[in-house]
Design a protein around this motif. Structure first.
Motif, PDB file in Angstrom:
ATOM      1  N   GLY A 242     -12.504   6.058  25.794  1.00  0.00           N
ATOM      2  CA  GLY A 242     -11.249   5.400  25.457  1.00  0.00           C
ATOM      3  C   GLY A 242     -10.137   5.850  26.381  1.00  0.00           C
ATOM      4  N   ILE A 243      -8.916   5.730  25.915  1.00  0.00           N
ATOM      5  CA  ILE A 243      -7.772   6.128  26.728  1.00  0.00           C
ATOM      6  C   ILE A 243      -7.772   7.635  26.915  1.00  0.00           C
ATOM      7  CG2 ILE A 243      -5.238   6.241  26.781  1.00  0.00           C
ATOM      8  CD1 ILE A 243      -5.211   3.535  25.412  1.00  0.00           C
ATOM      9  N   ARG A 244      -7.502   8.064  28.135  1.00  0.00           N
ATOM     10  CA  ARG A 244      -7.531   9.489  28.466  1.00  0.00           C
ATOM     11  C   ARG A 244      -6.627  10.296  27.538  1.00  0.00           C
ATOM     12  NH1 ARG A 244      -5.786  12.021  34.396  1.00  0.00           N
ATOM     13  NH2 ARG A 244      -5.296  14.101  33.660  1.00  0.00           N
ATOM     14  N   PRO A 245      -7.086  11.446  27.072  1.00  0.00           N
ATOM     15  CA  PRO A 245      -6.243  12.294  26.220  1.00  0.00           C
ATOM     16  C   PRO A 245      -4.900  12.583  26.883  1.00  0.00           C
ATOM     17  CG  PRO A 245      -8.486  13.142  26.282  1.00  0.00           C
ATOM     18  CD  PRO A 245      -8.426  12.033  27.296  1.00  0.00           C
ATOM     19  N   GLY A 246      -3.833  12.390  26.127  1.00  0.00           N
ATOM     20  CA  GLY A 246      -2.494  12.617  26.651  1.00  0.00           C
ATOM     21  C   GLY A 246      -1.810  11.361  27.141  1.00  0.00           C
ATOM     22  N   TRP A 247      -2.568  10.299  27.334  1.00  0.00           N
ATOM     23  CA  TRP A 247      -1.971   9.025  27.750  1.00  0.00           C
ATOM     24  C   TRP A 247      -1.622   8.200  26.524  1.00  0.00           C
ATOM     25  CZ3 TRP A 247      -5.340   7.095  32.476  1.00  0.00           C
ATOM     26  CH2 TRP A 247      -5.086   7.936  33.560  1.00  0.00           C
ATOM     27  N   LYS A 248      -0.573   7.395  26.633  1.00  0.00           N
ATOM     28  CA  LYS A 248      -0.034   6.665  25.493  1.00  0.00           C
ATOM     29  C   LYS A 248      -0.849   5.412  25.199  1.00  0.00           C
ATOM     30  CE  LYS A 248       4.369   4.940  23.680  1.00  0.00           C
ATOM     31  NZ  LYS A 248       5.791   4.671  24.001  1.00  0.00           N
ATOM     32  N   GLU A 249      -1.125   5.183  23.915  1.00  0.00           N
ATOM     33  CA  GLU A 249      -1.805   3.961  23.490  1.00  0.00           C
ATOM     34  C   GLU A 249      -0.864   2.763  23.655  1.00  0.00           C
ATOM     35  OE1 GLU A 249      -4.890   3.585  22.087  1.00  0.00           O
ATOM     36  OE2 GLU A 249      -5.498   5.696  21.931  1.00  0.00           O
ATOM     37  N   PRO A 250      -1.394   1.593  24.057  1.00  0.00           N
ATOM     38  CA  PRO A 250      -0.529   0.422  24.278  1.00  0.00           C
ATOM     39  C   PRO A 250      -0.312  -0.394  23.011  1.00  0.00           C
ATOM     40  CG  PRO A 250      -2.748  -0.106  24.969  1.00  0.00           C
ATOM     41  CD  PRO A 250      -2.781   1.321  24.468  1.00  0.00           C
ATOM     42  N   GLY A 251       0.035   0.273  21.919  1.00  0.00           N
ATOM     43  CA  GLY A 251       0.223  -0.425  20.654  1.00  0.00           C
ATOM     44  C   GLY A 251       1.665  -0.866  20.473  1.00  0.00           C
ATOM     45  N   GLY A 252       1.928  -1.528  19.372  1.00  0.00           N
ATOM     46  CA  GLY A 252       3.283  -1.940  19.045  1.00  0.00           C
ATOM     47  C   GLY A 252       3.591  -3.362  19.481  1.00  0.00           C
ATOM     48  N   LEU A 253       4.605  -3.936  18.835  1.00  0.00           N
ATOM     49  CA  LEU A 253       4.999  -5.318  19.092  1.00  0.00           C
ATOM     50  C   LEU A 253       5.472  -5.533  20.521  1.00  0.00           C
ATOM     51  CD1 LEU A 253       5.523  -8.130  17.866  1.00  0.00           C
ATOM     52  CD2 LEU A 253       7.801  -7.323  17.229  1.00  0.00           C
ATOM     53  N   ALA A 254       6.272  -4.605  21.031  1.00  0.00           N
ATOM     54  CA  ALA A 254       6.811  -4.760  22.387  1.00  0.00           C
ATOM     55  C   ALA A 254       5.691  -4.803  23.418  1.00  0.00           C
ATOM     56  CB  ALA A 254       7.784  -3.626  22.699  1.00  0.00           C
ATOM     57  N   ASN A 255       4.712  -3.916  23.277  1.00  0.00           N
ATOM     58  CA  ASN A 255       3.601  -3.892  24.232  1.00  0.00           C
ATOM     59  C   ASN A 255       2.733  -5.139  24.113  1.00  0.00           C
ATOM     60  OD1 ASN A 255       4.264  -1.445  25.430  1.00  0.00           O
ATOM     61  ND2 ASN A 255       3.050  -0.243  24.004  1.00  0.00           N
ATOM     62  N   GLN A 256       2.602  -5.648  22.895  1.00  0.00           N
ATOM     63  CA  GLN A 256       1.832  -6.878  22.715  1.00  0.00           C
ATOM     64  C   GLN A 256       2.502  -8.028  23.459  1.00  0.00           C
ATOM     65  OE1 GLN A 256       0.896  -7.865  18.633  1.00  0.00           O
ATOM     66  NE2 GLN A 256       0.399  -9.980  19.136  1.00  0.00           N
ATOM     67  N   LEU A 257       3.814  -8.119  23.361  1.00  0.00           N
ATOM     68  CA  LEU A 257       4.539  -9.184  24.053  1.00  0.00           C
ATOM     69  C   LEU A 257       4.513  -8.995  25.564  1.00  0.00           C
ATOM     70  CD1 LEU A 257       7.499  -9.493  21.571  1.00  0.00           C
ATOM     71  CD2 LEU A 257       5.963 -11.346  22.197  1.00  0.00           C
ATOM     72  N   LEU A 258       4.600  -7.749  26.006  1.00  0.00           N
ATOM     73  CA  LEU A 258       4.499  -7.478  27.442  1.00  0.00           C
ATOM     74  C   LEU A 258       3.140  -7.899  27.981  1.00  0.00           C
ATOM     75  CD1 LEU A 258       6.217  -3.972  27.831  1.00  0.00           C
ATOM     76  CD2 LEU A 258       6.960  -6.109  28.884  1.00  0.00           C
ATOM     77  N   PHE A 259       2.097  -7.647  27.198  1.00  0.00           N
ATOM     78  CA  PHE A 259       0.763  -8.039  27.634  1.00  0.00           C
ATOM     79  C   PHE A 259       0.639  -9.560  27.692  1.00  0.00           C
ATOM     80  CE2 PHE A 259      -3.881  -8.696  26.796  1.00  0.00           C
ATOM     81  CZ  PHE A 259      -4.325  -8.184  28.017  1.00  0.00           C
TER      82      PHE A 259
END
Length: 476
Positions: A242-259
Protein backbone atom coordinates in the motif's frame (compact mmCIF):
# COMPACT_ATOMS: atom_id res chain seq x y z
CA UNK A 1 75.02 -2.74 27.09
CA UNK A 2 73.20 0.56 26.75
CA UNK A 3 73.02 0.06 23.01
CA UNK A 4 71.47 -3.34 23.63
CA UNK A 5 68.87 -1.93 26.00
CA UNK A 6 68.00 0.70 23.42
CA UNK A 7 67.59 -1.90 20.69
CA UNK A 8 65.23 -4.03 22.80
CA UNK A 9 63.24 -0.97 23.87
CA UNK A 10 62.99 0.25 20.28
CA UNK A 11 61.88 -3.21 19.10
CA UNK A 12 59.18 -3.40 21.74
CA UNK A 13 58.06 0.17 21.00
CA UNK A 14 57.95 -0.42 17.25
CA UNK A 15 55.87 -3.55 17.75
CA UNK A 16 53.36 -1.62 19.81
CA UNK A 17 53.36 1.31 17.38
CA UNK A 18 52.96 -0.96 14.36
CA UNK A 19 50.12 -2.84 16.05
CA UNK A 20 48.42 0.44 16.80
CA UNK A 21 48.93 1.69 13.22
CA UNK A 22 47.69 -1.55 11.72
CA UNK A 23 44.68 -1.50 14.04
CA UNK A 24 43.91 2.04 12.89
CA UNK A 25 44.29 1.00 9.25
CA UNK A 26 42.04 -2.01 9.73
CA UNK A 27 39.48 0.08 11.58
CA UNK A 28 39.63 2.65 8.80
CA UNK A 29 39.18 -0.12 6.24
CA UNK A 30 36.06 -1.39 8.07
CA UNK A 31 34.66 2.13 8.32
CA UNK A 32 35.36 2.81 4.65
CA UNK A 33 33.77 -0.52 3.67
CA UNK A 34 30.63 0.44 5.55
CA UNK A 35 30.64 3.97 4.18
CA UNK A 36 31.21 2.85 0.58
CA UNK A 37 28.57 0.18 0.90
CA UNK A 38 26.07 2.77 2.11
CA UNK A 39 27.02 5.25 -0.63
CA UNK A 40 26.89 2.67 -3.39
CA UNK A 41 23.53 1.40 -2.08
CA UNK A 42 22.19 4.98 -2.23
CA UNK A 43 23.47 5.40 -5.78
CA UNK A 44 22.10 2.03 -6.86
CA UNK A 45 18.65 2.58 -5.38
CA UNK A 46 18.41 6.03 -6.94
CA UNK A 47 19.47 4.48 -10.24
CA UNK A 48 16.57 2.04 -10.02
CA UNK A 49 14.17 4.94 -9.44
CA UNK A 50 15.72 6.74 -12.41
CA UNK A 51 14.34 3.93 -14.59
CA UNK A 52 10.79 5.32 -14.27
CA UNK A 53 8.31 4.41 -16.97
CA UNK A 54 8.58 7.19 -19.55
CA UNK A 55 5.19 6.75 -21.24
CA UNK A 56 3.44 6.75 -17.88
CA UNK A 57 5.17 10.01 -17.06
CA UNK A 58 4.54 11.62 -20.45
CA UNK A 59 0.88 10.68 -20.71
CA UNK A 60 -0.21 10.74 -17.06
CA UNK A 61 2.52 12.61 -15.13
CA UNK A 62 3.03 9.64 -12.81
CA UNK A 63 6.41 8.41 -11.59
CA UNK A 64 6.53 4.64 -11.33
CA UNK A 65 9.14 1.97 -12.04
CA UNK A 66 7.86 -0.88 -14.21
CA UNK A 67 9.48 -4.00 -12.79
CA UNK A 68 8.90 -5.86 -16.08
CA UNK A 69 11.11 -3.40 -18.03
CA UNK A 70 9.05 -3.94 -21.16
CA UNK A 71 9.05 -7.74 -20.94
CA UNK A 72 6.37 -10.27 -20.07
CA UNK A 73 8.12 -11.01 -16.75
CA UNK A 74 6.44 -8.97 -14.01
CA UNK A 75 8.65 -9.83 -11.03
CA UNK A 76 10.34 -7.83 -8.30
CA UNK A 77 13.47 -9.92 -8.93
CA UNK A 78 14.00 -7.96 -12.15
CA UNK A 79 14.43 -4.72 -10.21
CA UNK A 80 16.58 -6.53 -7.64
CA UNK A 81 18.92 -7.63 -10.43
CA UNK A 82 19.09 -4.08 -11.79
CA UNK A 83 20.00 -2.83 -8.31
CA UNK A 84 22.66 -5.55 -7.91
CA UNK A 85 24.19 -4.69 -11.30
CA UNK A 86 24.30 -0.98 -10.52
CA UNK A 87 25.97 -1.57 -7.15
CA UNK A 88 28.48 -4.11 -8.44
CA UNK A 89 29.41 -1.76 -11.26
CA UNK A 90 30.14 0.99 -8.78
CA UNK A 91 32.25 -1.35 -6.63
CA UNK A 92 34.40 -2.63 -9.50
CA UNK A 93 34.17 0.15 -12.06
CA UNK A 94 37.58 1.73 -11.25
CA UNK A 95 39.71 -1.43 -11.16
CA UNK A 96 40.91 -1.31 -14.73
CA UNK A 97 41.60 2.40 -14.75
CA UNK A 98 44.20 2.64 -11.98
CA UNK A 99 47.03 0.10 -11.41
CA UNK A 100 46.54 0.05 -7.67
CA UNK A 101 45.44 -2.57 -5.18
CA UNK A 102 41.75 -2.64 -4.24
CA UNK A 103 41.91 -2.24 -0.47
CA UNK A 104 38.18 -2.96 -0.09
CA UNK A 105 37.40 -5.70 -2.65
CA UNK A 106 33.61 -5.40 -2.18
CA UNK A 107 31.08 -7.72 -3.79
CA UNK A 108 27.27 -7.73 -3.74
CA UNK A 109 26.26 -11.17 -2.53
CA UNK A 110 22.48 -10.77 -2.42
CA UNK A 111 19.80 -8.18 -3.19
CA UNK A 112 16.12 -8.55 -2.32
CA UNK A 113 13.37 -6.05 -3.11
CA UNK A 114 10.78 -5.96 -0.33
CA UNK A 115 7.73 -3.93 0.69
CA UNK A 116 6.80 -2.48 -2.68
CA UNK A 117 4.22 0.29 -2.92
CA UNK A 118 2.46 -0.85 -6.09
CA UNK A 119 0.29 1.57 -8.08
CA UNK A 120 -2.84 -0.59 -7.77
CA UNK A 121 -2.52 -1.17 -4.00
CA UNK A 122 -5.48 -0.15 -1.82
CA UNK A 123 -7.69 -0.20 -4.93
CA UNK A 124 -5.48 2.33 -6.67
CA UNK A 125 -4.84 4.75 -3.82
CA UNK A 126 -1.07 4.60 -4.46
CA UNK A 127 -1.64 5.85 -7.99
CA UNK A 128 -4.25 8.35 -6.79
CA UNK A 129 -1.80 9.85 -4.26
CA UNK A 130 0.56 10.86 -7.05
CA UNK A 131 -2.28 12.14 -9.26
CA UNK A 132 -3.61 14.32 -6.44
CA UNK A 133 -0.15 15.72 -5.68
CA UNK A 134 0.25 16.55 -9.37
CA UNK A 135 -3.05 18.47 -9.36
CA UNK A 136 -2.35 20.40 -6.16
CA UNK A 137 -0.35 22.91 -8.15
CA UNK A 138 -3.27 23.62 -10.51
CA UNK A 139 -5.86 26.37 -10.03
CA UNK A 140 -9.02 24.32 -9.62
CA UNK A 141 -10.73 25.99 -6.65
CA UNK A 142 -13.53 27.44 -8.78
CA UNK A 143 -14.14 24.12 -10.52
CA UNK A 144 -14.28 22.26 -7.20
CA UNK A 145 -16.80 24.66 -5.67
CA UNK A 146 -18.97 24.55 -8.80
CA UNK A 147 -19.01 20.75 -8.94
CA UNK A 148 -19.92 20.45 -5.25
CA UNK A 149 -22.76 22.95 -5.62
CA UNK A 150 -24.16 21.24 -8.72
CA UNK A 151 -23.92 17.78 -7.17
CA UNK A 152 -25.76 18.95 -4.07
CA UNK A 153 -28.52 20.35 -6.29
CA UNK A 154 -28.81 17.05 -8.18
CA UNK A 155 -29.13 15.19 -4.90
CA UNK A 156 -31.58 17.69 -3.42
CA UNK A 157 -33.86 17.41 -6.47
CA UNK A 158 -33.61 13.61 -6.40
CA UNK A 159 -32.53 13.47 -10.05
CA UNK A 160 -30.53 10.30 -9.50
CA UNK A 161 -32.86 8.64 -6.99
CA UNK A 162 -36.47 9.54 -7.84
CA UNK A 163 -38.23 6.59 -9.50
CA UNK A 164 -39.98 8.48 -12.27
CA UNK A 165 -40.63 5.23 -14.18
CA UNK A 166 -42.67 3.85 -11.28
CA UNK A 167 -44.74 7.03 -11.08
CA UNK A 168 -45.46 6.84 -14.80
CA UNK A 169 -46.41 3.15 -14.56
CA UNK A 170 -48.82 3.93 -11.72
CA UNK A 171 -50.55 6.52 -13.92
CA UNK A 172 -50.72 4.01 -16.77
CA UNK A 173 -52.18 1.41 -14.40
CA UNK A 174 -54.99 3.85 -13.55
CA UNK A 175 -55.74 4.26 -17.27
CA UNK A 176 -55.67 0.51 -17.88
CA UNK A 177 -58.05 -0.08 -14.96
CA UNK A 178 -60.82 1.97 -16.58
CA UNK A 179 -62.91 0.05 -19.07
CA UNK A 180 -63.19 1.68 -22.48
CA UNK A 181 -66.46 1.66 -24.47
CA UNK A 182 -66.86 -1.06 -27.06
CA UNK A 183 -68.14 -1.19 -30.59
CA UNK A 184 -69.29 -4.02 -32.76
CA UNK A 185 -67.23 -4.83 -35.83
CA UNK A 186 -68.53 -6.18 -39.14
CA UNK A 187 -68.30 -9.71 -37.78
CA UNK A 188 -70.42 -8.87 -34.82
CA UNK A 189 -67.51 -9.03 -32.39
CA UNK A 190 -67.27 -6.49 -29.57
CA UNK A 191 -63.94 -4.57 -29.49
CA UNK A 192 -62.74 -1.67 -27.32
CA UNK A 193 -62.54 1.74 -28.91
CA UNK A 194 -58.88 2.89 -28.92
CA UNK A 195 -58.01 5.80 -26.69
CA UNK A 196 -55.36 7.05 -29.13
CA UNK A 197 -53.35 8.54 -26.28
CA UNK A 198 -50.25 10.20 -27.89
CA UNK A 199 -48.26 9.26 -24.80
CA UNK A 200 -48.54 5.59 -25.80
CA UNK A 201 -46.30 6.09 -28.84
CA UNK A 202 -43.68 7.84 -26.73
CA UNK A 203 -43.79 5.14 -24.06
CA UNK A 204 -43.45 2.39 -26.66
CA UNK A 205 -40.05 3.76 -27.71
CA UNK A 206 -38.70 4.43 -24.21
CA UNK A 207 -35.40 2.77 -23.36
CA UNK A 208 -34.79 1.41 -26.86
CA UNK A 209 -31.99 2.58 -29.14
CA UNK A 210 -31.17 5.50 -26.84
CA UNK A 211 -28.37 6.85 -29.05
CA UNK A 212 -30.53 6.58 -32.16
CA UNK A 213 -33.28 8.45 -30.32
CA UNK A 214 -30.86 11.22 -29.41
CA UNK A 215 -28.47 11.38 -32.37
CA UNK A 216 -30.43 9.88 -35.23
CA UNK A 217 -27.40 8.91 -37.30
CA UNK A 218 -24.85 7.12 -35.08
CA UNK A 219 -22.27 6.28 -37.76
CA UNK A 220 -19.78 8.70 -36.21
CA UNK A 221 -19.96 7.06 -32.76
CA UNK A 222 -16.84 5.07 -31.87
CA UNK A 223 -17.15 1.30 -32.08
CA UNK A 224 -13.98 0.56 -30.06
CA UNK A 225 -14.24 -2.47 -27.79
CA UNK A 226 -12.11 -4.10 -25.09
CA UNK A 227 -11.78 -7.41 -23.25
CA UNK A 228 -12.35 -6.38 -19.61
CA UNK A 229 -10.49 -9.42 -18.27
CA UNK A 230 -7.27 -8.06 -19.79
CA UNK A 231 -7.22 -5.09 -17.44
CA UNK A 232 -6.42 -4.50 -13.81
CA UNK A 233 -9.96 -3.94 -12.53
CA UNK A 234 -11.02 -7.43 -13.66
CA UNK A 235 -7.95 -9.65 -13.32
CA UNK A 236 -6.00 -11.03 -10.39
CA UNK A 237 -3.30 -8.50 -9.60
CA UNK A 238 0.01 -8.22 -7.80
CA UNK A 239 -0.10 -6.59 -4.38
CA UNK A 240 2.33 -4.68 -2.21
CA UNK A 241 2.19 -2.90 1.13
CA UNK A 242 0.00 0.00 0.00
CA UNK A 243 1.03 3.59 0.51
CA UNK A 244 4.52 3.91 1.98
CA UNK A 245 4.56 4.38 5.76
CA UNK A 246 4.67 8.08 6.56
CA UNK A 247 3.05 9.17 3.31
CA UNK A 248 -0.40 10.75 3.40
CA UNK A 249 -3.47 8.83 2.26
CA UNK A 250 -5.37 10.58 -0.59
CA UNK A 251 -8.70 10.56 1.22
CA UNK A 252 -11.24 13.29 1.78
CA UNK A 253 -13.63 15.28 -0.39
CA UNK A 254 -11.02 17.74 -1.64
CA UNK A 255 -8.71 14.97 -2.87
CA UNK A 256 -11.61 13.19 -4.53
CA UNK A 257 -12.45 16.34 -6.49
CA UNK A 258 -8.80 16.92 -7.36
CA UNK A 259 -8.61 13.40 -8.72
CA UNK A 260 -11.72 14.02 -10.82
CA UNK A 261 -10.04 17.13 -12.25
CA UNK A 262 -6.97 15.00 -12.98
CA UNK A 263 -9.09 12.50 -14.91
CA UNK A 264 -10.64 15.25 -17.04
CA UNK A 265 -7.14 16.62 -17.63
CA UNK A 266 -5.80 13.24 -18.84
CA UNK A 267 -8.81 11.47 -20.41
CA UNK A 268 -11.14 12.01 -23.34
CA UNK A 269 -14.95 11.97 -23.59
CA UNK A 270 -17.62 12.32 -26.27
CA UNK A 271 -16.92 15.51 -28.16
CA UNK A 272 -13.39 15.78 -26.74
CA UNK A 273 -11.76 12.52 -27.79
CA UNK A 274 -8.02 11.85 -27.55
CA UNK A 275 -6.31 10.66 -30.71
CA UNK A 276 -3.90 8.25 -29.01
CA UNK A 277 -6.40 6.23 -27.00
CA UNK A 278 -8.02 2.83 -27.32
CA UNK A 279 -11.44 3.78 -25.95
CA UNK A 280 -12.43 7.24 -27.16
CA UNK A 281 -15.00 7.90 -24.46
CA UNK A 282 -12.75 7.32 -21.47
CA UNK A 283 -14.66 9.37 -18.89
CA UNK A 284 -17.83 7.52 -19.91
CA UNK A 285 -15.96 4.23 -19.35
CA UNK A 286 -14.90 5.30 -15.85
CA UNK A 287 -18.56 6.11 -15.08
CA UNK A 288 -20.23 3.16 -16.83
CA UNK A 289 -17.55 0.41 -16.95
CA UNK A 290 -18.86 -1.32 -20.09
CA UNK A 291 -16.73 -3.10 -22.69
CA UNK A 292 -17.28 -0.72 -25.62
CA UNK A 293 -17.52 2.99 -26.38
CA UNK A 294 -21.04 2.46 -27.71
CA UNK A 295 -22.29 0.81 -24.51
CA UNK A 296 -20.57 3.34 -22.24
CA UNK A 297 -22.02 6.31 -24.10
CA UNK A 298 -25.45 4.70 -24.17
CA UNK A 299 -25.42 4.03 -20.42
CA UNK A 300 -24.33 7.58 -19.63
CA UNK A 301 -27.03 8.92 -21.99
CA UNK A 302 -29.69 6.79 -20.29
CA UNK A 303 -28.72 8.20 -16.92
CA UNK A 304 -28.53 11.75 -18.25
CA UNK A 305 -31.99 11.45 -19.86
CA UNK A 306 -33.38 10.07 -16.59
CA UNK A 307 -31.97 13.10 -14.75
CA UNK A 308 -33.44 15.46 -17.30
CA UNK A 309 -36.79 13.68 -17.21
CA UNK A 310 -37.06 14.05 -13.44
CA UNK A 311 -36.13 17.74 -13.64
CA UNK A 312 -38.55 18.32 -16.51
CA UNK A 313 -41.40 16.57 -14.71
CA UNK A 314 -40.78 18.76 -11.66
CA UNK A 315 -40.98 21.86 -13.85
CA UNK A 316 -44.00 20.73 -15.92
CA UNK A 317 -46.08 19.94 -12.85
CA UNK A 318 -45.39 23.46 -11.57
CA UNK A 319 -46.26 25.23 -14.85
CA UNK A 320 -50.01 25.89 -14.82
CA UNK A 321 -50.10 26.89 -18.48
CA UNK A 322 -48.52 23.66 -19.72
CA UNK A 323 -50.63 21.60 -17.34
CA UNK A 324 -53.70 23.29 -18.85
CA UNK A 325 -52.53 22.34 -22.36
CA UNK A 326 -52.13 18.70 -21.31
CA UNK A 327 -55.54 18.76 -19.61
CA UNK A 328 -57.21 20.20 -22.70
CA UNK A 329 -55.70 17.46 -24.88
CA UNK A 330 -56.76 14.79 -22.38
CA UNK A 331 -60.31 16.21 -22.24
CA UNK A 332 -60.51 16.11 -26.02
CA UNK A 333 -59.47 12.44 -26.14
CA UNK A 334 -61.75 11.31 -23.33
CA UNK A 335 -64.74 13.40 -24.46
CA UNK A 336 -64.83 11.45 -27.72
CA UNK A 337 -65.04 8.23 -25.70
CA UNK A 338 -67.42 9.78 -23.16
CA UNK A 339 -65.27 8.47 -20.28
CA UNK A 340 -64.56 11.54 -18.11
CA UNK A 341 -62.79 9.45 -15.45
CA UNK A 342 -59.91 9.01 -17.88
CA UNK A 343 -59.21 12.73 -18.16
CA UNK A 344 -57.00 13.11 -15.08
CA UNK A 345 -54.69 10.07 -15.56
CA UNK A 346 -54.43 10.76 -19.32
CA UNK A 347 -53.41 14.32 -18.53
CA UNK A 348 -50.53 13.09 -16.36
CA UNK A 349 -49.50 10.46 -18.89
CA UNK A 350 -49.24 13.27 -21.47
CA UNK A 351 -47.14 15.36 -19.06
CA UNK A 352 -44.76 12.43 -18.44
CA UNK A 353 -44.45 11.83 -22.19
CA UNK A 354 -43.86 15.54 -22.82
CA UNK A 355 -41.11 15.62 -20.18
CA UNK A 356 -39.44 12.63 -21.83
CA UNK A 357 -39.51 14.24 -25.29
CA UNK A 358 -38.01 17.40 -23.79
CA UNK A 359 -35.32 15.25 -22.10
CA UNK A 360 -34.32 13.72 -25.44
CA UNK A 361 -34.10 17.23 -26.83
CA UNK A 362 -31.90 18.22 -23.87
CA UNK A 363 -29.55 15.28 -24.45
CA UNK A 364 -29.34 16.13 -28.14
CA UNK A 365 -28.46 19.71 -27.26
CA UNK A 366 -25.73 18.63 -24.82
CA UNK A 367 -24.09 16.27 -27.30
CA UNK A 368 -24.02 19.08 -29.85
CA UNK A 369 -22.07 21.24 -27.41
CA UNK A 370 -24.98 23.23 -25.98
CA UNK A 371 -26.03 23.94 -22.41
CA UNK A 372 -29.04 22.90 -20.36
CA UNK A 373 -29.76 24.18 -16.83
CA UNK A 374 -30.52 21.65 -14.12
CA UNK A 375 -33.91 23.27 -13.50
CA UNK A 376 -35.68 25.07 -16.32
CA UNK A 377 -37.91 28.11 -16.54
CA UNK A 378 -40.56 28.82 -19.17
CA UNK A 379 -37.97 30.51 -21.39
CA UNK A 380 -35.73 27.43 -21.30
CA UNK A 381 -38.43 24.99 -22.46
CA UNK A 382 -37.95 23.98 -26.12
CA UNK A 383 -40.67 21.51 -27.14
CA UNK A 384 -44.37 22.04 -27.63
CA UNK A 385 -47.14 19.65 -26.71
CA UNK A 386 -47.50 18.93 -30.42
CA UNK A 387 -44.07 17.27 -30.34
CA UNK A 388 -45.52 14.16 -28.72
CA UNK A 389 -48.14 13.82 -31.45
CA UNK A 390 -45.59 13.30 -34.22
CA UNK A 391 -42.91 11.73 -32.05
CA UNK A 392 -40.33 9.48 -33.72
CA UNK A 393 -36.75 8.48 -32.97
CA UNK A 394 -33.89 10.67 -34.12
CA UNK A 395 -36.15 13.71 -34.30
CA UNK A 396 -34.18 16.83 -35.16
CA UNK A 397 -33.87 19.50 -32.52
CA UNK A 398 -31.62 20.18 -29.58
CA UNK A 399 -31.95 23.92 -29.17
CA UNK A 400 -29.37 25.52 -26.89
CA UNK A 401 -30.69 27.40 -23.88
CA UNK A 402 -27.52 29.50 -23.90
CA UNK A 403 -26.89 28.99 -20.20
CA UNK A 404 -26.66 26.24 -17.65
CA UNK A 405 -24.50 23.11 -17.70
CA UNK A 406 -22.78 21.60 -20.71
CA UNK A 407 -22.15 17.89 -21.29
CA UNK A 408 -18.81 18.03 -19.47
CA UNK A 409 -20.48 19.54 -16.41
CA UNK A 410 -23.00 16.70 -16.28
CA UNK A 411 -20.16 14.19 -16.63
CA UNK A 412 -18.31 15.87 -13.75
CA UNK A 413 -21.34 15.43 -11.50
CA UNK A 414 -21.70 11.76 -12.47
CA UNK A 415 -17.99 11.15 -11.98
CA UNK A 416 -18.02 12.82 -8.56
CA UNK A 417 -20.95 10.64 -7.49
CA UNK A 418 -19.15 7.46 -8.57
CA UNK A 419 -17.53 5.22 -5.95
CA UNK A 420 -13.95 6.33 -5.31
CA UNK A 421 -12.37 2.87 -5.54
CA UNK A 422 -14.27 2.09 -8.74
CA UNK A 423 -12.96 5.30 -10.29
CA UNK A 424 -9.39 4.44 -9.32
CA UNK A 425 -9.52 0.97 -10.84
CA UNK A 426 -11.21 2.01 -14.07
CA UNK A 427 -8.78 4.92 -14.45
CA UNK A 428 -5.93 2.42 -14.25
CA UNK A 429 -7.67 0.32 -16.90
CA UNK A 430 -7.52 3.37 -19.16
CA UNK A 431 -3.82 3.82 -18.40
CA UNK A 432 -3.09 0.20 -19.30
CA UNK A 433 -5.10 0.47 -22.53
CA UNK A 434 -3.25 3.54 -23.75
CA UNK A 435 0.26 2.60 -22.58
CA UNK A 436 -0.02 -0.76 -24.37
CA UNK A 437 -0.57 1.09 -27.65
CA UNK A 438 2.93 2.61 -27.42
CA UNK A 439 6.07 0.97 -28.73
CA UNK A 440 7.63 -1.68 -26.50
CA UNK A 441 4.80 -1.68 -23.96
CA UNK A 442 2.49 -4.43 -25.21
CA UNK A 443 2.83 -6.27 -21.86
CA UNK A 444 2.41 -3.22 -19.63
CA UNK A 445 0.63 -3.81 -16.33
CA UNK A 446 -0.03 -1.06 -13.81
CA UNK A 447 0.15 -3.60 -10.98
CA UNK A 448 3.79 -4.23 -11.91
CA UNK A 449 4.69 -0.59 -11.22
CA UNK A 450 5.97 0.72 -7.88
CA UNK A 451 6.90 4.13 -6.52
CA UNK A 452 8.56 3.07 -3.25
CA UNK A 453 10.52 0.01 -2.18
CA UNK A 454 12.61 -1.46 0.63
CA UNK A 455 15.83 -3.23 -0.34
CA UNK A 456 17.72 -5.83 1.70
CA UNK A 457 21.34 -5.96 0.52
CA UNK A 458 24.16 -8.29 1.58
CA UNK A 459 27.74 -7.15 0.84
CA UNK A 460 31.04 -8.91 1.52
CA UNK A 461 34.69 -7.91 1.28
CA UNK A 462 37.60 -9.98 -0.02
CA UNK A 463 39.25 -9.31 3.34
CA UNK A 464 36.65 -11.28 5.23
CA UNK A 465 34.20 -8.58 6.25
CA UNK A 466 30.47 -8.64 5.72
CA UNK A 467 27.61 -6.16 6.13
CA UNK A 468 23.86 -6.01 5.59
CA UNK A 469 22.04 -2.87 4.50
CA UNK A 470 18.32 -2.14 4.49
CA UNK A 471 17.07 1.04 2.83
CA UNK A 472 13.73 2.40 1.69
CA UNK A 473 13.56 4.73 -1.28
CA UNK A 474 10.70 6.28 -3.23
CA UNK A 475 9.53 9.34 -5.16
CA UNK A 476 9.00 11.88 -2.41
Amino acid sequence: MRKGYLTVYLSLSLALILSFILTLIEGARISVIRMEAECVADIGMNSVLAEFHRELLEQYDLLFVDMSYGTASHRAENSAEHLRAYMQGNFTGQKNLLPVKDWLSLTVDRVEIKELSIASDNNGDVMKRQAVEYMQGASVEGILAKTIEQTEEVQALGLDTRDIAKEREEVQAQIDAIELPKKEDENGKQTEIALDNPADKVNALRGTFILRMVLGNTSHVSRATIRPEDYVSHREKMTGIGIRPGWKEPGGLANQLLFDCYLFDKCGWYGSELEKSLLKYQIEYIIAGKDSDLKNLEKVMSRLIRWREVANVIYLFSDSEKCAQAEALAMTLTAVLQVPALAEPVKYSILFAWAYVESLNDARCLLKGGKVPLMKTASDWKTSIASILGFSWGTEGGGDSGHGLDYQDYLKIMLFMEDSKTKNMRAMDIMEMDIRLTEGNANFRIDACFDSYLSDISISSGFGYHCNIQKRYGYD
